[in-house]
Enzyme design. Sequence first.
Site, PDB file in Angstrom:
ATOM      1  N   SER A 137     -31.367  30.991  -6.993  1.00 49.57           N
ATOM      2  CA  SER A 137     -31.910  31.736  -8.124  1.00 49.57           C
ATOM      3  C   SER A 137     -30.768  32.489  -8.782  1.00 49.57           C
ATOM      4  O   SER A 137     -29.726  32.714  -8.166  1.00 49.57           O
ATOM      5  CB  SER A 137     -32.975  32.729  -7.628  1.00 49.57           C
ATOM      6  OG  SER A 137     -33.301  33.678  -8.617  1.00 49.57           O
ATOM      7  N   TYR A 150     -36.433  38.697  -1.743  1.00 49.43           N
ATOM      8  CA  TYR A 150     -36.212  37.427  -2.435  1.00 49.43           C
ATOM      9  C   TYR A 150     -34.727  37.258  -2.777  1.00 49.43           C
ATOM     10  O   TYR A 150     -34.130  36.208  -2.520  1.00 49.43           O
ATOM     11  CB  TYR A 150     -37.059  37.401  -3.698  1.00 49.43           C
ATOM     12  CG  TYR A 150     -36.975  36.143  -4.517  1.00 49.43           C
ATOM     13  CD1 TYR A 150     -37.729  35.023  -4.192  1.00 49.43           C
ATOM     14  CD2 TYR A 150     -36.160  36.090  -5.652  1.00 49.43           C
ATOM     15  CE1 TYR A 150     -37.669  33.867  -4.958  1.00 49.43           C
ATOM     16  CE2 TYR A 150     -36.091  34.945  -6.427  1.00 49.43           C
ATOM     17  CZ  TYR A 150     -36.846  33.838  -6.081  1.00 49.43           C
ATOM     18  OH  TYR A 150     -36.778  32.701  -6.854  1.00 49.43           O
TER      19      TYR A 150
END
Length: 282
Positions: A137, A150
């Site tokens: 990401s 995350y």
Amino acid sequence: MGRLDGRVVLITGAARGQGEQEARLFAAEGAEVVVADVLDEPGAALAAEIGATYVHLDVGREDDWRTAVAAASAAYGRVDGLVNNAGILRFNELLNTPLAEFQQITQVNQVGVFLGIKAVAPEIAAAGGGTIVNTSSYTGLTGMAYVGAYAAAKHAVIGLTRVAALELAGRNIRVNAVCPGAIDTAMSNPSLLDPERGRDRERGGDRERGGDRERGGDRERGGGDGGAALDAYYGKRVPLGRIGRPEEVARLALFLTGEDSSYITGQPFVIDGGWLAGVSVL
């Protein structure tokens, strides 16, 4: 001739979202695709539609990986590509994040990638070489408030990618990572799964992204006016003026899986509409 003719690629979290678009594109480019997910009904339906094989796979369970790889090998005789796409997202302040939530995110987003590399790399090597594409990401390259678990896991995915690239190069396996920014899937738009949840999120009543707990690959664009609303929201923050589309991430994964990237390994590729390019003063 397709760009992946003769290839056999296992894609995790492939029942919807980025994974679904990757599965569709890879199949269209000639690959034999193994659709892997915990969402059995939509996963099996997608596999039937595109002429692929469906396998149930919880990426955080090592036994599931063994079963999935065995099923893929039985169906096609080998596996020479892997896209570690499955992931989940939770919003929480770091100091308010329960240990169980942190561990759950780590188990899927980080351990799942590790187990995938460990399970599939020997099969790829036995097939004479191939590729692994890990989904990190843009939060794997920078910080973002309220997604500490995350971001930590996605940072780890980039580290795993680089180490795997070094260790597996001698086995003719290239390993790279895609680093998407905001993409119009259920992770960014809960109304794709549940319109009421989307309204709750707009009211601030639910900070957990809808549907991602199922460990699928999110879901493609659709669902009322959610996409337009997200374009308006991200258009103020992203230089290209809109949220990304899952099919755009799929095309990057295709590039890293095909021969066009034959001299590239160990690299993170950001696909975020320019969000990480810098700070605009205007």
